[in-house]
Design a protein around this motif. Structure first.
Motif, PDB file in Angstrom:
ATOM      1  N   LEU A 114      43.608  33.742  45.986  1.00 52.86           N
ATOM      2  CA  LEU A 114      43.684  34.443  44.578  1.00 52.86           C
ATOM      3  C   LEU A 114      44.912  33.954  44.045  1.00 52.86           C
ATOM      4  O   LEU A 114      45.049  33.856  42.606  1.00 52.86           O
ATOM      5  CB  LEU A 114      44.042  36.113  44.863  1.00 52.86           C
ATOM      6  N   SER A 115      46.232  33.740  44.487  1.00 52.19           N
ATOM      7  CA  SER A 115      47.140  33.202  44.097  1.00 52.19           C
ATOM      8  C   SER A 115      47.335  31.917  43.390  1.00 52.19           C
ATOM      9  O   SER A 115      48.072  31.548  42.612  1.00 52.19           O
ATOM     10  CB  SER A 115      48.516  33.382  45.005  1.00 52.19           C
ATOM     11  N   VAL A 162      55.751  40.925  53.948  1.00 61.03           N
ATOM     12  CA  VAL A 162      55.856  41.587  52.621  1.00 61.03           C
ATOM     13  C   VAL A 162      56.395  40.616  51.663  1.00 61.03           C
ATOM     14  O   VAL A 162      55.862  39.961  50.873  1.00 61.03           O
ATOM     15  CB  VAL A 162      56.624  42.856  52.736  1.00 61.03           C
ATOM     16  N   GLU A 163      57.536  39.962  52.228  1.00 60.86           N
ATOM     17  CA  GLU A 163      58.441  38.955  51.456  1.00 60.86           C
ATOM     18  C   GLU A 163      58.013  37.472  51.392  1.00 60.86           C
ATOM     19  O   GLU A 163      58.341  36.773  50.467  1.00 60.86           O
ATOM     20  CB  GLU A 163      59.697  39.054  51.701  1.00 60.86           C
ATOM     21  N   VAL A 164      57.232  37.437  52.251  1.00 56.36           N
ATOM     22  CA  VAL A 164      56.338  35.830  52.248  1.00 56.36           C
ATOM     23  C   VAL A 164      54.753  35.963  51.927  1.00 56.36           C
ATOM     24  O   VAL A 164      54.403  35.392  51.060  1.00 56.36           O
ATOM     25  CB  VAL A 164      56.577  35.383  53.597  1.00 56.36           C
ATOM     26  N   ASN A 224      53.038  36.286  47.965  1.00 48.64           N
ATOM     27  CA  ASN A 224      52.239  35.314  47.577  1.00 48.64           C
ATOM     28  C   ASN A 224      50.838  35.803  47.350  1.00 48.64           C
ATOM     29  O   ASN A 224      49.852  34.908  47.364  1.00 48.64           O
ATOM     30  CB  ASN A 224      52.030  34.257  48.695  1.00 48.64           C
ATOM     31  N   LYS A 225      50.583  36.957  47.451  1.00 51.94           N
ATOM     32  CA  LYS A 225      49.253  37.811  47.179  1.00 51.94           C
ATOM     33  C   LYS A 225      48.134  37.420  48.224  1.00 51.94           C
ATOM     34  O   LYS A 225      47.053  37.388  48.112  1.00 51.94           O
ATOM     35  CB  LYS A 225      48.612  37.046  45.544  1.00 51.94           C
ATOM     36  N   ASN A 263      52.358  47.839  49.767  1.00 51.67           N
ATOM     37  CA  ASN A 263      53.697  47.421  49.520  1.00 51.67           C
ATOM     38  C   ASN A 263      53.991  47.268  48.117  1.00 51.67           C
ATOM     39  O   ASN A 263      52.937  47.234  47.217  1.00 51.67           O
ATOM     40  CB  ASN A 263      53.851  46.069  50.509  1.00 51.67           C
ATOM     41  N   LYS A 264      55.132  46.831  47.602  1.00 57.55           N
ATOM     42  CA  LYS A 264      55.528  46.643  46.301  1.00 57.55           C
ATOM     43  C   LYS A 264      54.763  45.544  45.345  1.00 57.55           C
ATOM     44  O   LYS A 264      54.671  45.836  44.333  1.00 57.55           O
ATOM     45  CB  LYS A 264      57.170  46.560  46.159  1.00 57.55           C
ATOM     46  N   TYR A 265      54.295  44.758  46.219  1.00 56.84           N
ATOM     47  CA  TYR A 265      53.559  43.472  45.557  1.00 56.84           C
ATOM     48  C   TYR A 265      52.263  44.163  45.401  1.00 56.84           C
ATOM     49  O   TYR A 265      51.549  43.506  44.330  1.00 56.84           O
ATOM     50  CB  TYR A 265      53.479  42.178  46.325  1.00 56.84           C
ATOM     51  N   ALA A 266      51.684  44.639  46.391  1.00 54.85           N
ATOM     52  CA  ALA A 266      50.461  45.213  46.074  1.00 54.85           C
ATOM     53  C   ALA A 266      50.243  46.076  45.047  1.00 54.85           C
ATOM     54  O   ALA A 266      49.187  46.251  44.180  1.00 54.85           O
ATOM     55  CB  ALA A 266      49.768  45.794  47.407  1.00 54.85           C
TER      56      ALA A 266
END
Length: 432
Positions: A294-295, A348-350, A354-355, A366-369
């Protein structure tokens, strides 16, 4: 239809096909371990004392592996040296190294190979360490189960790779399709592919698949059976159900797509290395595709679970597990990497940043999702998928001359063959 993970109980006791497990545990220590202690004795996080560790992974997960290793090396005294091995060479490399006592400290394994390699004693027992994690119950159960023998866990999820349905929103719009609406059934999927094909846009095709790649077809077509409530294997992994009615509907749909010209012609000879390339280049309308890409997909795509002939949604919960090899003398330091890998910082942060899909259910929201609804969809569909496991999975499905590949090519490309006879050939391999 929501499907639970983990139909593997009978696989663990097939002693007749197993190599005797080696009695090597994380508790073992040696003079090469500077801390002089096992991973468990060193505490829940292991030892971070500046040791050099080696890690092997296969090429499809290179991007995620590099992100994790770079982040770990930047924040720890220990340093991990990563070796990326071509996918087709990985099994042979691991086998040769295992026989000569030359395995790295850590190595990842395609989740369908994990049961066999655990039973051969290639991984050390991580049970005490994993049991000590406060979030153990949130770790992906499919990956944990694949590496558990007689109640002892040997691997953690390295990277989860889910098969999803991706579609090119721009091509959908040009074809008069709703770019925000996912095809709800396999029939609608085929209709969308034909609509894109009907534009007769130079170099553009409706869909694509790895029709000479058994592993690609396992990853993308098994979920179409599960989504409709069907099964691909018996509970003990010794009988193929790929001649059942649902599976035959899948083959007929793809045979029709192939005959209609809506499938990328190169799909017929695609053995795996470039099976997603045409979609990534914007030349395919929709296809079943790895969520890990995806990313790196450079245009706006829609994402949904893989539908069955009558609807539903499912996914192949694939990717790699990772553990400490039988040959490592730095178990405590290797566990330091593994415990960090499962931490919120890494997940989360890695990975999520990175999707990529996280391996802990408590971190799925999480915040990215939250910033990308497609990630929410992927995380939700992960709970509707499965991870089929059989001790002879490689020979039955992934090998270049596998009976599964013969079945698919007969049904889709050749338009003939006896599907029940070909299915029996798969069962014959599974029972060896």
């Amino acid at each position: 239809m929501t499907r639970p993970l983990g139909r593997r109980t009978a696989l663990r006791s097939l002693a007749g096909v197993l190599v005797a497990a080696l009695s090597v545990g994380v508790a073992a220590c040696s003079g090469d371990d500077p801390a002089g202690s096992s991973a468990a004795e060193a505490g829940p996080n292991g030892v971070d004392d500046g040791s050099e560790l080696t890690l092997w992974t296969r090429a499809p997960l290179e991007k995620q592996a590099k992100l994790l290793v770079d982040a770990y090396n930047a924040s720890h005294k220990n340093k991990v040296q990563l070796t990326v091995v071509p996918n087709d060479d990985y099994v042979a490399k691991v086998g040769a190294a295992a026989g000569s006592g030359g395995l790295p400290d850590l190595f990842a394994a395609d989740i369908v190979y994990v049961p066999n390699w655990v039973n051969q004693g290639l991984f050390q027992d991580l049970s005490a360490n994993i049991d000590g994690l406060s979030f153990k119950d949130t770790i992906n159960k499919g990956h944990l189960s694949a590496g558990t023998v007689e109640g002892k866990a040997h691997v953690l999820p390295f990277v989860l790779d889910l098969s999803m349905m991706f579609w090119n929103k721009q091509l959908f719009k040009e074809a008069g399709l709703d770019p925000e609406k996912a095809p709800a059934t396999l029939e609608e999927y085929a209709a969308a592919a034909k609509a894109v094909q009907a534009m007769k846009k130079d170099g553009v095709y409706g869909t694509a698949a790895g029709l000479n790649c058994g592993g690609c077809l396992v990853f993308t077509w098994f979920p179409t059976v599960w989504a409709d409530g069907g099964e691909v294997l018996s509970a003990d992994g010794k009988e193929s159900k790929l001649a059942d009615d649902t599976a035959q509907k899948v083959y007929r749909t793809w045979q029709d797509l192939w005959k209609s010209g809506a499938v990328l012609p190169a799909s017929a000879d695609e053995t795996g290395p470039t099976w997603t390339a045409a979609f990534t280049e914007g030349k395919v309308g929709l296809m079943f595709y790895p969520a890990t890409l995806l990313s790196s997909t450079p245009f706006d795509v829609g994402v949904a679970g893989i539908p069955g002939p009558s609807g539903g949604a499912s996914t192949f919960v694939g990717g790699d597990g990772i553990g400490v090899s039988k040959d490592s003398k730095k178990a405590a330091q290797a566990w330091n990497f593994l415990s960090w890998m499962m931490s919120e910082d890494a997940q989360v942060e890695v990975l999520a940043k990175n999707k990529d899909v996280v391996s802990r259910s408590d971190l799925a929201s999480n915040k990215y999702a939250a910033e990308d609804p497609r990630l929410v969809t992927i995380n939700e569909v992960a709970g509707k998928g499965d991870t089929p496991v059989a001790l002879n999975f490689q020979q039955a499905f992934n090998a270049p001359s596998s009976p599964w590949l013969t079945l698919v090519r007969n049904q889709v490309l050749n338009g003939g063959g006896d599907v029940r006879k070909d299915n029996d050939e798969i069962t014959g391999v599974l029972k060896q």
